[in-house]
Write an enzyme that holds these catalytic residues in place. Structure first.
Site, PDB file in Angstrom:
ATOM      1  N   GLY A  25       0.782  -1.227   0.000  1.00 28.74           N
ATOM      2  CA  GLY A  25       0.000   0.000   0.000  1.00 28.74           C
ATOM      3  C   GLY A  25       0.811   1.273   0.000  1.00 28.74           C
ATOM      4  N   ASP A  26       2.084   1.201   0.405  1.00 26.65           N
ATOM      5  CA  ASP A  26       2.954   2.383   0.399  1.00 26.65           C
ATOM      6  C   ASP A  26       4.391   1.927   0.130  1.00 26.65           C
ATOM      7  OD1 ASP A  26       3.771   5.002   0.561  1.00 26.65           O
ATOM      8  OD2 ASP A  26       3.795   5.083   2.740  1.00 26.65           O
ATOM      9  N   LEU A  27       4.554   1.155  -0.942  1.00 28.16           N
ATOM     10  CA  LEU A  27       5.838   0.516  -1.213  1.00 28.16           C
ATOM     11  C   LEU A  27       6.778   1.473  -1.941  1.00 28.16           C
ATOM     12  CD1 LEU A  27       7.190  -2.240  -0.733  1.00 28.16           C
ATOM     13  CD2 LEU A  27       6.566  -2.844  -3.080  1.00 28.16           C
ATOM     14  N   ASN A  28       7.284   2.459  -1.209  1.00 32.81           N
ATOM     15  CA  ASN A  28       8.328   3.321  -1.766  1.00 32.81           C
ATOM     16  C   ASN A  28       9.673   2.882  -1.201  1.00 32.81           C
ATOM     17  OD1 ASN A  28       9.133   5.142   0.617  1.00 32.81           O
ATOM     18  ND2 ASN A  28       6.897   5.353   0.597  1.00 32.81           N
TER      19      ASN A  28
END
Length: 309
Positions: free
Chosen positions: A193-196
């Site tokens: 969901g927030d794979l930076n």
């Protein structure tokens, strides 16, 4: 008693206002109580992320760990569920949790992030490999991305009306088509969901481990959009935005074993949403002034590139 980093205090108050100030006032006592309950001792200066503080601790078993406490926001609620479902597979291990306080005791990774330690295609390749490993059936009760589809479309229509000259109509139409064609029916796969690159940490047990997940169920290709948007800042500084975006899509989807066109469409939707969101609220790294204007111009260009690919 821990000393809260000044930058973390400033950012939290700026973002959350009086609620943030009240939460910060109780945070040192919360950390102390949790450390006592989980039989661990502070073992270094506190670190922090976007919404939470991370305190290195030593467990009574002599195992190094970290105690993480996040600001109580609905989008942080499912992080422990995701980490529990992965059980250390491609992500940091969850040792203990206190859902009421949005707190966890976690496996300690290194402070070095993928964004700091790797460059170019290697970043996207490692992130894609992590994405593939995290692809497990989503536990019951996690939020489904498909449930947001109707609200996404309504927001796009509202944004286009409120900012009629912001983006070309073909860019908005492409984003709307993605919502209608991809967002309403998604698999029940657990995604980060927030794979930076800042949420992938160097580690000892494995070379790289994911941290700070949102814990959503949906299309794995969604995470490619998050990585692409975060990498655009680096590519813009290198004056290589279009080529960098091309290569990121290629490397990520190859490593993750995903359809490139599907990932491009999710990334394009995310860029359009960011372009409008920046105009309404600013960005985490630039809420006001010239930095906000620079980032708006960047995501506008990112949306154009991803539309034209």
């Amino acid at each position: 008693m821990i000393v809260l980093p000044e930058a973390f205090v400033r950012v939290t108050v700026d973002r959350e206002g009086p609620a943030g100030s009240a939460w910060l006032a109780t945070l040192p006592a919360t950390v102390r109580e949790l450390a006592e309950r989980w039989d661990c001792t502070p073992d270094g200066d506190p670190l922090y992320g976007g919404v939470g503080i991370v305190v290195p601790v030593q467990r009574k078993t002599t195992e190094p760990a970290v105690l993480k406490v996040s600001f109580p926001h609905p989008e942080n609620r499912f992080e422990p569920d995701a980490l529990s479902a992965w059980g250390g597979r491609g992500a940091v291990r969850l040792h203990e949790r206190d859902d009421d306080r949005f707190a966890m005791l976690l496996e300690r990774a290194h402070p070095t992030t993928l964004a700091q330690a790797a460059e170019g295609d290697e970043v996207a390749t490692i992130a894609g490999s992590i994405s593939r490993r995290l692809a497990v059936p989503a536990p019951a009760g996690l939020p489904r991305l498909q449930d947001r589809a109707a609200a996404w479309e309504e927001q796009l229509l509202r944004d286009a009306q409120d900012f009629p000259d912001a983006l070309q109509s073909r860019m908005v139409q492409a984003a709307t088509a993605t919502v209608r064609e991809l967002a309403h029916h998604q698999p029940d796969t657990l995604i980060h969901g927030d794979l930076n690159a800042r949420n992938i940490l160097a580690a000892t047990r494995e070379s790289w481990l994911a941290a700070d997940p949102k814990g959503w169920a949906g299309d794995r290709a969604y995470d490619c959009g998050t990585l692409t948007k975060s990498r655009s800042v680096v590519f813009a500084e290198q004056r290589d935005l279009a080529k960098g975006i091309h290569r990121t899509l290629d490397a990520f989807t190859s490593a993750a074993e995903l359809d490139r066109e599907r990932a491009r469409r999710w990334a394009q939707l995310g860029a359009v949403q960011a372009a409008y969101g920046g105009r309404r609220r600013g960005f985490r790294r630039g809420r006001h002034g010239s930095e906000r204007a620079r980032l708006i111009a960047l995501v506008d260009e990112l949306a154009r590139i991803l539309t034209d690919l």
